[in-house]
Design an enzyme around this catalytic site. Structure first.
Site, PDB file in Angstrom:
ATOM      1  N   HIS A 179       0.810  -1.220   0.000  1.00 57.72           N
ATOM      2  CA  HIS A 179       0.000   0.000   0.000  1.00 57.72           C
ATOM      3  C   HIS A 179       0.847   1.275   0.000  1.00 57.72           C
ATOM      4  O   HIS A 179       0.311   2.381  -0.175  1.00 57.72           O
ATOM      5  CB  HIS A 179      -0.941   0.008   1.209  1.00 57.72           C
ATOM      6  CG  HIS A 179      -2.274   0.631   0.935  1.00 57.72           C
ATOM      7  ND1 HIS A 179      -2.440   1.709   0.083  1.00 57.72           N
ATOM      8  CD2 HIS A 179      -3.509   0.342   1.388  1.00 57.72           C
ATOM      9  CE1 HIS A 179      -3.720   2.048   0.035  1.00 57.72           C
ATOM     10  NE2 HIS A 179      -4.385   1.237   0.818  1.00 57.72           N
ATOM     11  N   ARG A 180       2.153   1.163   0.175  1.00 56.00           N
ATOM     12  CA  ARG A 180       3.004   2.343   0.115  1.00 56.00           C
ATOM     13  C   ARG A 180       3.102   2.891  -1.299  1.00 56.00           C
ATOM     14  O   ARG A 180       3.380   4.077  -1.487  1.00 56.00           O
ATOM     15  CB  ARG A 180       4.411   2.014   0.644  1.00 56.00           C
ATOM     16  CG  ARG A 180       4.423   1.649   2.126  1.00 56.00           C
ATOM     17  CD  ARG A 180       5.777   1.159   2.562  1.00 56.00           C
ATOM     18  NE  ARG A 180       6.157  -0.081   1.871  1.00 56.00           N
ATOM     19  CZ  ARG A 180       7.282  -0.756   2.114  1.00 56.00           C
ATOM     20  NH1 ARG A 180       8.144  -0.303   3.024  1.00 56.00           N
ATOM     21  NH2 ARG A 180       7.549  -1.863   1.462  1.00 56.00           N
TER      22      ARG A 180
END
Length: 200
Positions: A179-180
């Site tokens: 999700h980064r």
């Protein structure tokens, strides 16, 4: 794996109709093409339009990979797991990809893979469909942005466009992403395009 579990990941599931894929597989199976090669090729072709899903996180920012290298999880006979890599899978034809895959698996089982043959993946495919598994979550490999977990294809009763019922083969897939660098919409758009390709 412990390092990977520190990564903030999320999962997105999608159900795909596989009647067209199954038909294609019947046509090419006798020529040595495996379902793994078909799935790897479909993923690689789809990733060409989704570079963020093929990217990875580094301490200096997002690394957009110039090649599409599909790593495929293989269970070892004595336990454990290795992920041989189909290099530039988007550029290889289906038959070359299948021959390459057979060679990789043979070398993996005899522990003869060279480091670049298992450490250069940019996206991983994990298929447990052959065991009858419906769906599962896969752990993201270090240095990659996404892994796709593929379940079994099964006949399902579905509503058709004309309001009737019919039977179609369907499989569930589930993507785990970092999700980064990858957002839900990125993963969903990739799965939508992959489904379109597989369904046609």
């Amino acid at each position: 794996m412990m390092a990977t579990l520190q990564v903030p990941t999320f999962h997105v599931g999608y159900t795909m109709t596989t009647d067209a894929l199954d038909q294609l597989y019947k046509q090419v199976k006798s020529k040595g093409v495996t379902m793994t090669a078909l799935l790897a090729k479909a993923i690689a072709v789809t990733l060409k339009n989704h570079p963020t899903v093929n990217a990875s996180y580094t301490d200096t920012g997002i690394r957009y990979n110039s090649s599409i290298n599909i790593a495929v999880a293989v269970a070892m006979p004595d336990g454990g797991l290795i992920t041989p890599v189909l290099q530039n899978a988007d550029q290889m034809d289906l038959y070359s990809l299948s021959r390459s895959w057979k060679g990789l698996v043979d070398r993996a089982r005899t522990k003869q893979l060279q480091p670049e043959e298992y450490s250069t993946g940019t996206f991983t495919l994990s298929n447990l469909g052959m065991f009858g598994v419906d769906r599962f979550d896969a752990i993201l490999p270090p240095g990659q942005g996404s892994i796709l977990a593929v379940g079994a294809s099964r006949p399902q009763v579905v509503a058709t466009a004309d309001g009737m019922f019919g039977v179609k083969s369907q499989m569930s897939v589930n993507i785990t992403s970092d999700h980064r660098i990858i957002y839900g919409a990125d993963a969903a758009s990739f799965l939508q395009d992959l489904a379109k390709l597989i369904e046609t």
